[in-house]
Design a protein around this motif. Structure first.
Motif: not given
Length: 365
Positions: A296-314, A346-351
């Motif tokens: 479950a943790e491994i499944d979140t690693l790529a998402f973590g990059a988007k998460l921290l970028t989104y959080e910082q934008a907020v 974040l958009k670049s990560m989403e792509e």
């Protein structure tokens, strides 16, 4: 009022005799001095003022760092050829045994052994550097995975609680305290459209799907010390080491290190995520942690990059709407510029997200 550094040093159990102290490094939070001793055979030291306005419980912060460094040292003692004076930070105790002192001006001071002939880099410039950074933080994560006893003290509660950040942001938008909402509606709409997605890590932790671990939470590449041949020595800047989720460390490293532009780049054409740097970091990190982390943790690693970028934008946009009360700014629109750069990243990560997930899967196999 000029500080008498020599008088401060006398409170610590150092070897040798004080000679001089010079400002060292360019840290944004704590003021640091290199303390030089007179004797050639005596070590030098790092003396720091702890920013107690940010880290309000210095006693628990000190205890956290002592527990972490003691545990890392116990692991290194079992590895033949380890240099215990260079491969882990060594806190220097005070004469009274507290590990820190408070001076007459209300400043808190602590000391570490100075690690000689070490260097660090502010930015990742190639995939091999990213690999070294990933490996260093992976070692840190792996070696602390079995630290016993009570959890570390949360020195910054809810530091990466994105769910809480979003709720605070919603309230700020409603209040619009300085009348800036009308010029940032597009950015607000972008972030709010994704708000439910980015609450999920905290929710998964609450449901027991993700285990809390000891995480560094400030995984910039300049927090990895290297020797003169760029081999890993140790991870430094342990103030934010506390319980959290492992994807936070991946996310912070990629947000800071794999961005082709600046965090506050006005030229958004320069801002994107470098997939080669992402892959290098993941390769190094997974070499050290794939036998420690849960699926479950491994499944979140790529998402973590988007998460921290989104959080910082907020966080940047929240502060802009609030009138710039938290982050230092060098222009009236500085926080808005930062927000737009994070959104572009974040958009670049989403792509590239399918590629990111495939890379994690490749190195976790």
């Amino acid at each position: 009022m000029k500080t008498n550094i020599e008088a401060i040093v006398k409170h610590f159990n150092i070897e040798g005799t004080y000679s001089e102290a010079k400002i060292f490094g360019d840290g944004l939070i704590n003021t640091t001095y290199k303390v030089v001793t007179k004797e050639d055979e005596a070590p030098n030291y790092l003396l720091q003022i702890v920013n107690h306005h940010i880290f309000k419980n210095v006693a628990e912060l000190t205890r956290n760092i002592q527990r972490v460094t003691d545990h890392l040292r116990s692991k290194l003692e079992k590895i033949e050829g380890s240099d215990l004076k260079r491969e882990v930070l060594t806190p220097i105790d005070t004469v009274d045994g507290k590990g820190y002192i408070k001076d007459e001006a209300g400043n808190y001071w602590r000391m570490f052994l100075f690690i000689e002939n070490a260097r660090s880099y502010n930015q990742l410039s190639n995939a091999n550097q990213a690999y070294v950074g990933g490996k260093a933080f992976g070692q840190f994560q792996s070696r602390l995975s079995d630290l016993g006893g009570e959890p570390l003290y949360p020195v910054l509660p809810d530091f990466h609680n994105t769910e809480m950040r979003i709720l605070n942001f919603i309230e700020r938008v409603k209040q619009d305290p300085v009348g800036r909402l009308k010029e940032v509606q597009e950015e607000v709409d972008f972030l709010m459209a994704r708000s439910e997605e980015y609450k999920k890590i905290v929710q998964m932790g609450r449901e027991g799907i993700l285990p809390e671990r000891i995480v560094h939470q400030d995984t910039k590449f300049n927090n990895v010390l290297l020797d003169e041949n760029d081999n890993i020595l140790c991870v430094i800047d342990l103030d934010t080491v506390m319980p959290g989720y492992v994807c936070y460390d991946i996310g912070d490293a990629i947000r800071n290190g794999a961005n082709t532009g600046l965090e506050d780049d006005r030229d958004l054409d320069k801002v994107s995520m470098n997939i080669d740097l992402f892959e290098g970091f993941i390769k190094g990190f997974m070499e050290e942690t794939k036998d420690v982390l849960t699926p479950a943790e491994i499944d979140t690693l790529a998402f973590g990059a988007k998460l921290l970028t989104y959080e910082q934008a907020v966080r940047f946009l929240d502060d802009y709407i609030d009138g710039d009360n938290y982050y230092k700014v060098n222009a009236p629109d500085h926080n808005l510029v930062r927000t737009r750069a994070q959104i572009k990243l974040l958009k670049s990560m989403e792509e590239q997200y399918d590629k990111m997930e495939a890379i994690v899967k490749k190195y976790s196999a």
